[in-house]
Design a protein around this motif. Structure first.
Motif, mmCIF file in Angstrom:
data_model
loop_
_atom_site.group_PDB
_atom_site.id
_atom_site.type_symbol
_atom_site.label_atom_id
_atom_site.label_comp_id
_atom_site.label_asym_id
_atom_site.label_seq_id
_atom_site.Cartn_x
_atom_site.Cartn_y
_atom_site.Cartn_z
ATOM 1 N N VAL A 129 0.838 -1.196 0.000
ATOM 2 C CA VAL A 129 0.000 0.000 0.000
ATOM 3 C C VAL A 129 0.880 1.256 0.000
ATOM 4 N N GLY A 130 1.940 1.248 0.792
ATOM 5 C CA GLY A 130 2.850 2.394 0.809
ATOM 6 C C GLY A 130 3.467 2.649 -0.546
ATOM 7 N N LEU A 131 3.848 1.569 -1.241
ATOM 8 C CA LEU A 131 4.431 1.714 -2.575
ATOM 9 C C LEU A 131 3.419 2.298 -3.555
ATOM 10 N N MET A 132 2.190 1.790 -3.534
ATOM 11 C CA MET A 132 1.212 2.299 -4.510
ATOM 12 C C MET A 132 0.789 3.728 -4.183
ATOM 13 N N GLU A 133 0.800 4.124 -2.920
ATOM 14 C CA GLU A 133 0.494 5.509 -2.583
ATOM 15 C C GLU A 133 1.580 6.445 -3.101
ATOM 16 N N ALA A 134 2.831 5.997 -3.048
ATOM 17 C CA ALA A 134 3.916 6.803 -3.615
ATOM 18 C C ALA A 134 3.711 6.985 -5.110
ATOM 19 N N ALA A 135 3.353 5.906 -5.807
ATOM 20 C CA ALA A 135 3.124 5.981 -7.250
ATOM 21 C C ALA A 135 1.928 6.877 -7.574
ATOM 22 N N LEU A 136 0.869 6.784 -6.773
ATOM 23 C CA LEU A 136 -0.319 7.609 -7.005
ATOM 24 C C LEU A 136 -0.006 9.094 -6.824
ATOM 25 N N ASP A 137 0.644 9.445 -5.724
ATOM 26 C CA ASP A 137 0.946 10.858 -5.461
ATOM 27 C C ASP A 137 1.857 11.441 -6.535
ATOM 28 N N TYR A 138 2.838 10.649 -6.970
ATOM 29 C CA TYR A 138 3.740 11.144 -8.005
ATOM 30 C C TYR A 138 2.993 11.336 -9.323
ATOM 31 N N THR A 139 2.078 10.441 -9.632
ATOM 32 C CA THR A 139 1.290 10.549 -10.859
ATOM 33 C C THR A 139 0.412 11.794 -10.834
ATOM 34 N N ILE A 140 -0.216 12.060 -9.705
ATOM 35 C CA ILE A 140 -1.058 13.257 -9.575
ATOM 36 C C ILE A 140 -0.223 14.520 -9.775
ATOM 37 N N ALA A 170 -7.219 -1.329 -0.973
ATOM 38 C CA ALA A 170 -6.174 -2.208 -0.450
ATOM 39 C C ALA A 170 -5.768 -1.808 0.963
ATOM 40 N N ARG A 171 -5.700 -0.493 1.208
ATOM 41 C CA ARG A 171 -5.327 -0.022 2.547
ATOM 42 C C ARG A 171 -6.365 -0.426 3.588
ATOM 43 N N ASN A 172 -7.643 -0.198 3.293
ATOM 44 C CA ASN A 172 -8.691 -0.517 4.266
ATOM 45 C C ASN A 172 -8.753 -2.008 4.562
ATOM 46 N N ILE A 173 -8.582 -2.837 3.523
ATOM 47 C CA ILE A 173 -8.614 -4.284 3.732
ATOM 48 C C ILE A 173 -7.410 -4.729 4.575
ATOM 49 N N ALA A 174 -6.238 -4.140 4.311
ATOM 50 C CA ALA A 174 -5.038 -4.490 5.085
ATOM 51 C C ALA A 174 -5.189 -4.084 6.540
ATOM 52 N N TRP A 175 -5.704 -2.890 6.788
ATOM 53 C CA TRP A 175 -5.867 -2.430 8.168
ATOM 54 C C TRP A 175 -6.931 -3.236 8.892
ATOM 55 N N ALA A 176 -8.007 -3.580 8.191
ATOM 56 C CA ALA A 176 -9.037 -4.415 8.818
ATOM 57 C C ALA A 176 -8.472 -5.786 9.183
ATOM 58 N N ALA A 177 -7.662 -6.352 8.288
ATOM 59 C CA ALA A 177 -7.038 -7.642 8.562
ATOM 60 C C ALA A 177 -6.094 -7.551 9.763
ATOM 61 N N ALA A 178 -5.374 -6.431 9.884
ATOM 62 C CA ALA A 178 -4.468 -6.247 11.020
ATOM 63 C C ALA A 178 -5.242 -6.275 12.327
ATOM 64 N N GLU A 224 -6.481 -16.012 9.667
ATOM 65 C CA GLU A 224 -5.615 -16.216 8.497
ATOM 66 C C GLU A 224 -6.303 -15.821 7.197
ATOM 67 N N GLY A 225 -7.576 -16.155 7.067
ATOM 68 C CA GLY A 225 -8.306 -15.846 5.837
ATOM 69 C C GLY A 225 -8.330 -14.365 5.540
ATOM 70 N N PHE A 226 -8.508 -13.537 6.571
ATOM 71 C CA PHE A 226 -8.503 -12.079 6.382
ATOM 72 C C PHE A 226 -7.128 -11.608 5.926
ATOM 73 N N ALA A 227 -6.078 -12.193 6.504
ATOM 74 C CA ALA A 227 -4.717 -11.801 6.134
ATOM 75 C C ALA A 227 -4.406 -12.176 4.694
ATOM 76 N N TRP A 228 -4.801 -13.381 4.285
ATOM 77 C CA TRP A 228 -4.555 -13.815 2.906
ATOM 78 C C TRP A 228 -5.309 -12.936 1.915
ATOM 79 N N ARG A 229 -6.553 -12.591 2.255
ATOM 80 C CA ARG A 229 -7.334 -11.734 1.370
ATOM 81 C C ARG A 229 -6.668 -10.367 1.232
ATOM 82 N N ALA A 230 -6.140 -9.840 2.333
ATOM 83 C CA ALA A 230 -5.483 -8.534 2.289
ATOM 84 C C ALA A 230 -4.278 -8.562 1.362
ATOM 85 N N LEU A 231 -3.460 -9.618 1.449
ATOM 86 C CA LEU A 231 -2.273 -9.684 0.606
ATOM 87 C C LEU A 231 -2.651 -9.917 -0.854
ATOM 88 N N ALA A 232 -3.656 -10.754 -1.091
ATOM 89 C CA ALA A 232 -4.096 -11.000 -2.464
ATOM 90 C C ALA A 232 -4.592 -9.710 -3.110
#
Length: 374
Positions: free
Chosen positions: A237-248, A281-289, A300-308
């Motif tokens: 998520v951190g990587l894609m946010e960097a790409a998004l901000d740079y694109t904007i 992706a961020r919300n799903i990752a934080w919810a899984a955390a 485990e299922g929540f964690a796998w879904r977040a990574l997928a």
């Protein structure tokens, strides 16, 4: 209802991490990539601030933070550069095993070294297919070459998880260099992460090197894998946010036909889709955390879904960032091409999202069999 509002402590950690990411990691990303290692000054700085011990037990001098706090911190640091984050020294994926078994004798040398200096670098192998583990009366013998793992090129310790010749799970720990490193030619991305393969040639691990076996090993690994999936998703998520901000920023400042290209419908719609992918992706990752913190291995299922989901999103967002920059997207003076390479390498390193869906399906089928068993 789950709240993602950060605590004061989390905000303080993230502010420090944001400063380091912007002022130290991003400017040195290319240099670290060329040297194929993380700058010693960055590693020292993060160690001094405790960022290399976020998961480690408090009794060791670590911070032992909740998973949701760690996810937010690693997300901010990966905004600076994912390649550097993945190549940092320290316990890495093995930290969750250390957190669960802090008093086990096998960790005593690691704890002693870490309390007097920087934490030794650990390469973690979770490989049942390519590493043969044969049980003997007084230990195990390992043979085979692992799949690529990060920090293999400069690992001080190796933790290997697999199944022995009788099908029993086992986790063994090596604190002496009894293995070989096959660095190979990994030129795609994450070049500062020390990617390589670990080779065992009839390496013996005595019973004193065994962390766990049987059901205990299975439980430890299940919990550790869930935590690892969440943290890797947060990094993506951190990587894609960097790409998004740079694109904007780029599309807002670049003009074509007398106006900023961000105002063209095709560009604005694409940027919006990139933003949707990042937020989802961020919300799903934080919810899984939060789920894993509460339920442990049962989540485990929540964690796998977040990574997928993170795998799918990070490939899309970084690829679109390159496309939005046009020809500049493939030029090394701009960071977009590196982010795309790092994203692809990250997905390959931690398996494609279809693999995680298959694992989740197998888990659900096993649970169903247990419920209907007489």
């Amino acid at each position: 209802m789950i709240s993602f509002r950060p605590t004061e402590e989390e905000r303080a950690f993230c502010e420090v991490a944001k400063t380091i990411a912007a002022e130290e990691m991003r400017p040195r990303a290319r240099d670290c990539e060329q040297r194929r290692s993380v700058s010693a000054s960055i590693a020292k700085r993060l160690h001094e601030l405790g960022f290399l011990g976020l998961e480690l037990p408090e009794s060791w001098g670590g911070l032992e933070l909740p998973l949701i706090s760690q996810a937010q911190i690693w997300q901010v640091l990966s905004y600076g550069d994912l390649g550097i984050v993945q190549g940092l020294p320290g316990p890495g994926e093995a930290a969750s095993l250390m957190r669960q078994t802090p008093e086990h004798p096998v960790w005593r040398p690691y704890r002693d070294v870490g309390q007097t200096g920087i934490w030794p670098t650990v390469a973690f192998i979770d490989d049942e297919e390519t590493i043969e583990v044969r049980r003997s009366r007084d230990g195990y013998r390992l043979n085979g070459t692992s799949a690529p793992v990060r920090r293999a090129a400069f690992a001080d310790w190796v933790v290997a998880a697999g199944k022995d010749n009788e099908g029993e799970p086992v986790i063994v720990v090596f604190d002496e260099r009894t293995w070989e490193t096959v660095e190979g030619d990994f030129r795609l991305g994450l070049l500062a992460a020390g990617l390589g393969r670990i080779r065992f040639s009839d390496v013996f691990a005595g019973n004193d090197r065994v962390l766990a076996r049987g059901e205990e090993a299975s439980a430890l690994l299940g919990h550790a894998r869930a935590r690892q999936c969440v943290l890797e998703a947060a990094k993506e998520v951190g990587l894609m946010e960097a790409a998004l901000d740079y694109t904007i920023e780029y599309t807002a400042g670049r003009k074509a036909f007398g106006q900023e290209i961000a105002k063209f419908q095709g560009v604005s719609f694409t940027v919006a889709e990139m933003a949707f992918e990042c937020r989802g992706a961020r919300n799903i990752a934080w919810a899984a955390a939060c789920r894993v913190d509460e339920q442990g291995r049962a989540a485990e299922g929540f964690a796998w879904r977040a990574l997928a989901r993170a795998h799918r999103s990070v490939r899309y967002v970084t690829d679109q960032a390159v496309q939005m920059l046009g020809g500049h997207g493939y030029v090394q003076e701009y960071p977009a091409e590196k982010w795309m390479r790092d994203a692809q390498a990250q997905v390959l390193l931690y398996a494609r999202e279809t693999d995680w869906f298959i694992r989740r399906g197998e888990q659900l089928l096993d649970e169903r069999k247990e419920r209907v068993a007489p």
